[in-house]
Design an enzyme around this catalytic site. Structure first.
Site, PDB file in Angstrom:
ATOM      1  N   CYS A 211      47.538  45.575  38.867  1.00  0.00           N
ATOM      2  CA  CYS A 211      48.543  46.132  37.961  1.00  0.00           C
ATOM      3  C   CYS A 211      48.454  45.561  36.552  1.00  0.00           C
ATOM      4  O   CYS A 211      48.873  46.217  35.591  1.00  0.00           O
ATOM      5  CB  CYS A 211      49.935  45.920  38.542  1.00  0.00           C
ATOM      6  SG  CYS A 211      50.214  46.950  39.990  1.00  0.00           S
ATOM      7  N   GLU A 345      45.191  52.344  41.359  1.00  0.00           N
ATOM      8  CA  GLU A 345      46.158  52.936  42.306  1.00  0.00           C
ATOM      9  C   GLU A 345      47.286  53.700  41.589  1.00  0.00           C
ATOM     10  O   GLU A 345      48.456  53.582  41.939  1.00  0.00           O
ATOM     11  CB  GLU A 345      46.726  51.884  43.264  1.00  0.00           C
ATOM     12  CG  GLU A 345      47.465  50.732  42.642  1.00  0.00           C
ATOM     13  CD  GLU A 345      48.094  49.781  43.679  1.00  0.00           C
ATOM     14  OE1 GLU A 345      49.293  49.517  43.557  1.00  0.00           O
ATOM     15  OE2 GLU A 345      47.389  49.326  44.589  1.00  0.00           O
TER      16      GLU A 345
HETATM   17  O1  AHR Z   1      47.136  42.743  44.570  1.00  0.00           O
HETATM   18  C1  AHR Z   1      48.432  42.727  44.080  1.00  0.00           C
HETATM   19  C2  AHR Z   1      48.861  44.067  43.528  1.00  0.00           C
HETATM   20  O2  AHR Z   1      48.827  45.014  44.548  1.00  0.00           O
HETATM   21  C3  AHR Z   1      47.951  44.654  42.486  1.00  0.00           C
HETATM   22  O3  AHR Z   1      48.263  44.241  41.223  1.00  0.00           O
HETATM   23  C4  AHR Z   1      48.175  46.120  42.612  1.00  0.00           C
HETATM   24  O4  AHR Z   1      47.035  46.846  42.278  1.00  0.00           O
HETATM   25  C5  AHR Z   1      48.618  46.299  44.029  1.00  0.00           C
HETATM   26  O5  AHR Z   1      49.793  47.008  44.119  1.00  0.00           O
END
Ligand code: AHR
Length: 617
Positions: A211, A345
């Protein structure tokens, strides 16, 4: 390997800087600890000196805040408490550096044109363990630096900045680095943590997230260009996980680290949209799940940034300005970037799809040699998964990034997940996965569930090109997410059970899947699904590697029928086993004899890896 700046993974973690908020750029922000701001981790001790934070005439516009000290009477000091204190090792060298200038005119310094500042390291009992006096003689910003040797070890030392002369001083970019960084790199990485990652022998490193890559709202999208060049010119930013990113660990350092550990770099760039859970869109708080996109009239520039990244990594410094910057940072040779992740994602909305297509088409046209990796949402099913795959199919994407965090049971009962995939579609990068139990431990149960699943990933190597557990790092006391693969504090690195599973799979991967003939002495379906195996050949060494996982509470006999000609009376055996809730289990190495037909006793709750020396094809 999937590195994200989460859980203090970068600043206060892998990045070896020991001063917290060295640039006085910390800002208040949602979710951030109370009291965060430009003076966070700094304190004025003693009387006769005051500190203001100024922005009028900074070293660089990207780094606007600096400390302005007004010293009426020497004796007071500006003290930095590091990240939960500074750990020093007796006899080790540390490079201290800072920018300073005299302010307020000569008369403020009793008519003298120079003044002195002392920088030192003090332990919690008030003892100075090392110090150095600097003469500050200019009204212009200038960098000062020296090497300090710690006279004693300390766990919770602080850095002390003590003006020795009355007058005005501006101070910024106050830094302390151990000389012993990973591979001795300047502006480098914490040696023990980086080594723990290197010891996994990862084939690739995904960075900077997760994220963090697409950020909390449009203004928080991670921009790689803000993270390169001299440290004072990098643009720090809030971290979506509630802390601060100095960008000291920037794209140059990520590329360098990949090269140092023999891993392919896999940068992830936002697809022109922020995080799907973002609650700040164009400055307004719009609530979770809302998503905006970079305005269309800014997309050309955004896409150019992405094309420039490929040039920064790969182009010739004599003909390309971004490659020239790479060379100026000390790496004239290309970094050989092959993969580029676009999106993380994301919610597959029209806003996303429109921007993703634009980026993908531009990269494909200008850099057909780059494998672009798309994204299919945060789950193994559902709207984003389906829409993401539909988009991938329509664009014939080379690869997509799948994410799922599920229960151990899901991993155990879905070993056929990729067996069902269409071999003619985009390849899969399983970019984030982990087994989650209530309370989110990383224990034998979760690690073995991941091992069971990884044997199915190996079997489906024609579909799944790469896989990475997530998240990688977590600083104890500063975690936003559990479980993680490696926990650490300022002194120690604590690999988890899951770490050793990842290490055993990564260091014993193959490039050819050998149809395994591994039979167990119980064939009940519910029992069978708690046992998994795979046999691969490593083309480089010719070694044949057998992996056997059991999630049963009793010993199980496995009959391994190896391809003809494979016999070894001194194959290497690695076994890790323990109770499901154990959190401190490591592999044990020994030797074992194997012949065409070998009966192997799988210990209860175990992963066994048998590595048979190469030669037999
Ligand atoms: O891995 C932790 C979080 O999980 C990442 O930032 C995100 O891509 C997913 O939701």
């Amino acid at each position: 390997m999937c590195f994200e700046d989460i859980n203090y993974g970068a600043d206060g973690g892998l990045y070896a800087e020991l001063v917290q908020n060295r640039d006085f750029e910390y800002t208040k922000g949602e979710g951030r600890e109370a009291g965060w701001g430009p003076t966070y981790a700094w304190e004025v001790e003693g009387d006769g000196m005051s500190m203001d934070i100024e922005t009028a005439d900074p070293i660089h516009q990207n780094n606007r805040h600096y400390a302005s000290l007004d010293v009426v009477k020497p004796g007071a000091a500006l003290v930095n408490s590091g990240f939960d204190g500074i750990v020093l090792t007796k006899g080790e060298k540390y490079t201290v550096s800072f920018f300073a200038r005299l302010s307020g005119g000569k008369q403020r310094h009793d008519g003298r044109s120079s003044a002195a500042i002392k920088l030192g390291l003090r332990d919690k009992n008030g003892r100075m363990l090392a110090e150095k006096k600097f003469k500050v003689s200019s009204g212009k910003w200038k960098q000062y630096s020296a090497v300090l040797r710690a006279g004693e070890s300390a766990d919770e030392a602080v850095l002390v900045v003590e003006p020795m002369t009355a007058g005005g001083y501006d101070v910024d970019m106050v830094s302390l680095f151990p000389e012993r960084t990973f591979r001795g790199r300047k502006n480098g990485l914490r040696a023990d943590l980086a080594q723990a990652i290197a010891d996994i022998r990862p084939r690739f490193v995904r960075f900077p997230g997760g994220c963090v890559a697409h950020g909390q709202g449009l203004d928080n999208i991670y921009r790689w260009k803000n993270t390169i060049g001299p440290l004072y010119s990098r643009k720090p930013m809030n971290n979506l996980w509630g802390y601060h990113q100095t960008m000291g660990l920037g794209f140059f350092e990520y590329f360098q680290f990949c090269e140092d550990i023999g891993a392919e770099p896999l940068p992830v760039i936002a697809a022109g949209v922020p995080c799907q859970n973002t609650n700040a869109v164009q400055g307004e708080l719009l609530g979770g799940g809302q998503q905006g996109g970079i305005p269309m009239d800014e997309m050309d520039e955004y896409i150019q940034d992405i094309l420039d990244l490929v040039d920064y990594a790969n182009a010739d410094p004599r003909t390309n300005k971004w490659a020239k910057m790479r060379a100026e940072s000390g790496h004239p040779a290309p970094f050989n970037l092959k993969y580029l992740g676009i999106g993380n994602e994301d919610q597959i909305t029209d806003v996303f799809a429109e921007r993703f297509k634009m980026i993908y088409e531009a990269v494909k046209k200008r850099h057909p040699e780059i494998t672009v990796i798309g994204t299919v949402g945060p789950f193994y099913e559902g709207t984003d998964y389906e829409e993401g795959w539909r988009l991938a199919d329509s664009l014939a994407l080379p690869m997509v990034d799948e994410h799922y965090y599920n229960s151990p049971g899901w991993f155990i009962y879905n070993q056929d997940f990729y067996d069902r995939y269409d071999r003619n579609k985009s390849k899969v990068y399983l970019g984030e996965y982990a087994a989650h139990l209530p309370g989110r431990p990383n224990n034998v149960e979760t690690a073995l569930a991941e091992a069971v699943y990884l044997t199915s990933v190996e079997r489906n190597g024609d579909v799944v090109s790469m896989a990475s557990y997530a998240p990688l790092l977590a600083k104890k006391g500063h975690t936003q997410w559990n479980p993680d693969m490696i926990y650490f504090d300022n002194k120690e690195v604590t690999p988890t059970v899951g770490y050793y599973v990842q290490q055993l799979f990564a260091s014993n991967s193959g490039d050819e899947y050998l149809p395994a003939d591994v039979k167990t002495d119980n064939n009940r379906k519910d029992v069978r699904s708690r046992i998994a195996s795979s046999v691969v050949r490593d083309g480089n060494t010719g070694d044949v590697i057998v992996k056997l996982v059991s999630m049963l509470p009793l010993e199980v006999n496995a009959t391994i029928n190896l391809p003809e000609g494979i016999n070894d009376d001194s194959a290497t055996l690695y076994v890790m086993s323990g109770n499901p809730s154990d959190k401190a289990v490591k592999p044990v190495e020994s030797t074992i004899s194997v012949s065409g037909k070998t009966i192997y006793k799988m210990p209860p709750y175990s992963l066994s890896v048998i590595r048979i020396k190469g030669g037999a094809k």
